[in-house]
Write a protein that holds these residues in place. Structure first.
Motif, PDB file in Angstrom:
ATOM      1  N   MET A  55       0.799  -1.239   0.000  1.00 62.32           N
ATOM      2  CA  MET A  55       0.000   0.000   0.000  1.00 62.32           C
ATOM      3  C   MET A  55       0.827   1.282   0.000  1.00 62.32           C
ATOM      4  O   MET A  55       0.410   2.291   0.558  1.00 62.32           O
ATOM      5  N   SER A  95       2.097   4.632  -1.494  1.00 64.89           N
ATOM      6  CA  SER A  95       1.656   5.515  -2.576  1.00 64.89           C
ATOM      7  C   SER A  95       2.621   6.669  -2.830  1.00 64.89           C
ATOM      8  O   SER A  95       2.490   7.344  -3.846  1.00 64.89           O
ATOM      9  N   SER A  96       3.578   6.870  -1.924  1.00 65.09           N
ATOM     10  CA  SER A  96       4.539   7.964  -2.136  1.00 65.09           C
ATOM     11  C   SER A  96       5.948   7.460  -1.847  1.00 65.09           C
ATOM     12  O   SER A  96       6.132   6.643  -0.939  1.00 65.09           O
ATOM     13  N   THR A 131      -1.563   0.842  -5.597  1.00 66.14           N
ATOM     14  CA  THR A 131      -2.387   2.061  -5.654  1.00 66.14           C
ATOM     15  C   THR A 131      -2.060   2.728  -6.992  1.00 66.14           C
ATOM     16  O   THR A 131      -0.927   2.613  -7.488  1.00 66.14           O
ATOM     17  N   ALA A 178      -1.451   5.659  -7.401  1.00 66.70           N
ATOM     18  CA  ALA A 178      -0.342   6.592  -7.134  1.00 66.70           C
ATOM     19  C   ALA A 178       0.996   5.886  -7.320  1.00 66.70           C
ATOM     20  O   ALA A 178       1.915   6.437  -7.938  1.00 66.70           O
ATOM     21  N   ALA A 179       1.116   4.671  -6.805  1.00 68.89           N
ATOM     22  CA  ALA A 179       2.398   3.952  -6.934  1.00 68.89           C
ATOM     23  C   ALA A 179       2.702   3.697  -8.405  1.00 68.89           C
ATOM     24  O   ALA A 179       3.855   3.817  -8.849  1.00 68.89           O
ATOM     25  N   LEU A 182      -4.979  -2.914  -6.804  1.00 72.41           N
ATOM     26  CA  LEU A 182      -4.820  -1.949  -7.902  1.00 72.41           C
ATOM     27  C   LEU A 182      -6.144  -1.818  -8.668  1.00 72.41           C
ATOM     28  O   LEU A 182      -6.533  -0.722  -9.076  1.00 72.41           O
ATOM     29  N   TYR A 201      -8.650   0.175  -6.364  1.00 75.72           N
ATOM     30  CA  TYR A 201      -8.418   1.617  -6.238  1.00 75.72           C
ATOM     31  C   TYR A 201      -8.456   2.336  -7.588  1.00 75.72           C
ATOM     32  O   TYR A 201      -8.839   3.503  -7.664  1.00 75.72           O
ATOM     33  N   THR A 202      -8.075   1.636  -8.658  1.00 71.88           N
ATOM     34  CA  THR A 202      -8.132   2.294  -9.978  1.00 71.88           C
ATOM     35  C   THR A 202      -9.577   2.489 -10.414  1.00 71.88           C
ATOM     36  O   THR A 202      -9.955   3.521 -10.950  1.00 71.88           O
TER      37      THR A 202
END
Ligand code: PEP
Ligand code: MG
Length: 554
Positions: free
Chosen positions: A391, A393-394, A431, A433-434, A455, A458-459
């Motif tokens: 999980m 994402s940054s 995610t 974001a990742a 994925l 969340y997508t």
């Protein structure tokens, strides 16, 4: 003949008696009784049964998870037989005129308070144990079924829902199939069923009727059909299907020992998703090339108290050592959302799937995370370990994880404890974001694994737990596949490797596209290793690969 249609969640045809599992409501009992002698006798008999149950559970835990797993039940057995506890119950019955139930409840709470007030952390943890023992004796006194299911022979387990924590505690050898009225094929319970190689059907409404208890039924985990009282024609067709599947499995076994290589010489790693050492025989039997995802939270879900460093070390070591140098990718704790444990109450959240889960929880609770990282690094001395963070994402989340790993390494060095200094640290791409930040992440992480289950969730903004959304939850959606391709390109540009460990990795319709994308590793449930190998060995990536990529775009 009665046919109930659900959603197939784990393939395979099986036949056996239905066992309807309903969670027992909390027992209701009177506080006082007329006959202390009778109450004392009831207590003694329930105490003996509790002790026998616990001895049985300890034996099973020893077989499945080793001495550390058995310790818990042995401790519970000691507590159930403890003379001070017994004295307290006796006094409450004889002097206060309480029923056996009220006396057990009062004494367990009194002992729990006493344990929790002690200075020693080990003794404090015994507070939860005595409450658990008290609940067990209460269940026996009230004649209600065990919360933790003890099955005597193989059955088709039918339930309204099954939590991952309930599923993981079941004795696999006694489950012919899982059938639930609710639930979704994308849930963790479905994933566990596939990992165990047990047929499963979810969303089979109308099966939890008392008249079905014990009736023989067929379950087809592919079509999602449950058939009771099958007529001859249906019975023959289902038995035939069962035999065809067995013959297919036999044919696939001929691929054991063969490389996972396409006709044009592209080779991939095909490894396994597992829940713990108990799944290693299946990895071996299916010729998996190692472990691509160990969901470490399953150790936490099996426990009634927070697993300590030693227990975790034993667990990881018992996965790493038997692999004899094959890699095991162990994912750090991913609880929260549908995976909850009583001993670690998480704040109630409006949107738990978007909340305090996985690496967010670990970075917020470094006390928990540090124990796991210490156990992992200590275990690294016993095999080929890679650590994977869920999980993310940054990039800062990953670098914070790496910093904690470095701190743990410094501590272990100071303590003179052996560990491997270059354990690869990876990021799960689960995610959007990742996926979009894969360029930046590839500069800091050593490897990547795509969690297509999350994925997709969340997508597509689509709850993977909801059975009603199954038609919208589509892991084949181009938006999901483009994310994977984008990530693969960025990661390869930086010379790192990328695997897929979500359920899509085992979908043989996708193998050709994944080869075309250059995916390096597919991590699948053990029973999918040989089907994926078979598909790889029969394709030539030059034939359709370029067209598939062009159609996908990105
Ligand atoms: C995923 O999300 O694809 C994954 C592998 O993790 P989990 O299913 O445990 O969330
Ligand atoms: Mg996930």
């Amino acid at each position: 003949m009665t046919t109930i249609q659900g959603h197939g969640a784990s393939a395979g045809v099986t036949c056996g008696p239905l066992y309807l599992f309903r969670r027992p409501p909390a027992p209701v009992y009177a506080d006082t009784a007329e006959d202390p002698g009778a109450e004392w006798a009831r207590f003694k008999s329930a105490q003996t049964r509790a002790s026998l149950q616990l001895a049985g559970l300890a034996r099973r835990a020893l077989r499945q998870g080793g001495q550390k797993a058995a310790d818990l039940f042995e401790t519970h057995q000691l507590l159930a037989e403890d003379l001070d506890f017994e004295d307290a119950v006796q006094r409450s019955i004889r002097l206060d005129g309480l029923t056996a139930e009220a006396a057990v409840n009062k004494s367990a709470e009194q002992f729990a308070r006493m344990f929790r007030e002690m200075d020693d952390a080990y003794m404090q943890a015994r507070g939860d144990d005595i409450l658990d023992v008290g609940r067990r004796i209460l269940r026996i006194l009230s004649g209600r079924a065990e919360g933790r299911l003890e099955l005597e022979w193989p059955v088709i387990l039918v339930s309204d829902e099954l939590a991952p924590s309930e599923t993981i505690q079941l004795d696999k050898s006694k489950i012919l199939a899982f059938v639930t009225e609710g639930g979704s094929a994308n849930s963790h319970t479905a994933i566990l069923a596939r990992t165990m190689g047990i047929p499963a059907v979810f969303g089979a409404e109308g099966l939890l009727r008392p008249e079905y208890e014990g009736q023989e039924a067929f379950v087809d985990g592919e079509t999602g059909q449950i058939v009771l009282d099958a007529d001859d024609e249906t019975r023959d067709a289902l038995l035939e299907k069962q035999q065809v599947q067995a013959r297919l499995a036999q044919l696939l076994r001929a691929l054991k020992g063969q490389p996972n290589r396409t006709l044009d010489g592209r080779e991939l790693e095909v490894v396994c998703n597992i829940s713990g050492p108990g799944d290693l025989p299946a990895v071996r039997a299916n010729d998996g090339g190692g472990v691509g995802l160990l969901r470490s939270e399953l150790l936490y879900l099996q426990s009634t108290v927070l697993p300590g460093e030693e227990e975790q070390l034993d667990f990881y070591r018992s996965v790493l050592e038997p692999l004899h140098g094959q890699r095991a990718v162990i994912r750090t704790l991913d609880i929260g959302a549908d995976k909850q444990v009583d001993y670690l109450p998480l704040p109630a959240e409006e949107n738990p799937a978007l909340g305090m889960r996985a690496v967010r929880l670990c970075l917020t609770r470094p006390d928990l995370f540090r124990v796991q990282l210490r156990a992992l690094y200590r275990a690294s001395a016993y095999g080929n370990l890679a650590i994977l963070f869920p999980m993310v994402s940054s990039p800062w989340e990953f670098t914070a994880c790496r910093a904690l790993c470095e701190q743990v390494q410094r501590e272990l060095t100071q303590e003179g404890v052996a560990f491997c200094r270059d354990v690869p640290l990876g990021v799960m791409i689960e995610t959007p974001a990742a996926a979009m930040m894969s360029e930046e992440l590839a500069q800091v992480a050593d490897f990547f694994s795509v969690g297509t289950n999350d994925l997709t969730q969340y997508t597509l903004a689509c709850d993977r737990q909801s059975g009603q959304l199954d038609q919208f939850y589509d892991p084949h959606h181009p938006a999901v596949l483009r994310m994977i391709r984008r990530a693969a390109k960025a990661i390869h540009r930086h010379g790192k490797w990328i695997g897929i460990c979500g359920e899509l990795a085992g979908d043989v319709q996708m193998t050709e596209l994944f080869v075309a994308m250059g995916i390096d590793e597919l991590s699948v449930s053990p029973s999918q290793v040989l089907p994926v190998r078979n598909t790889l060995r029969s394709l030539d990536s030059r034939v359709n690969g370029p067209r598939l990529l062009e159609e996908l775009g990105e």
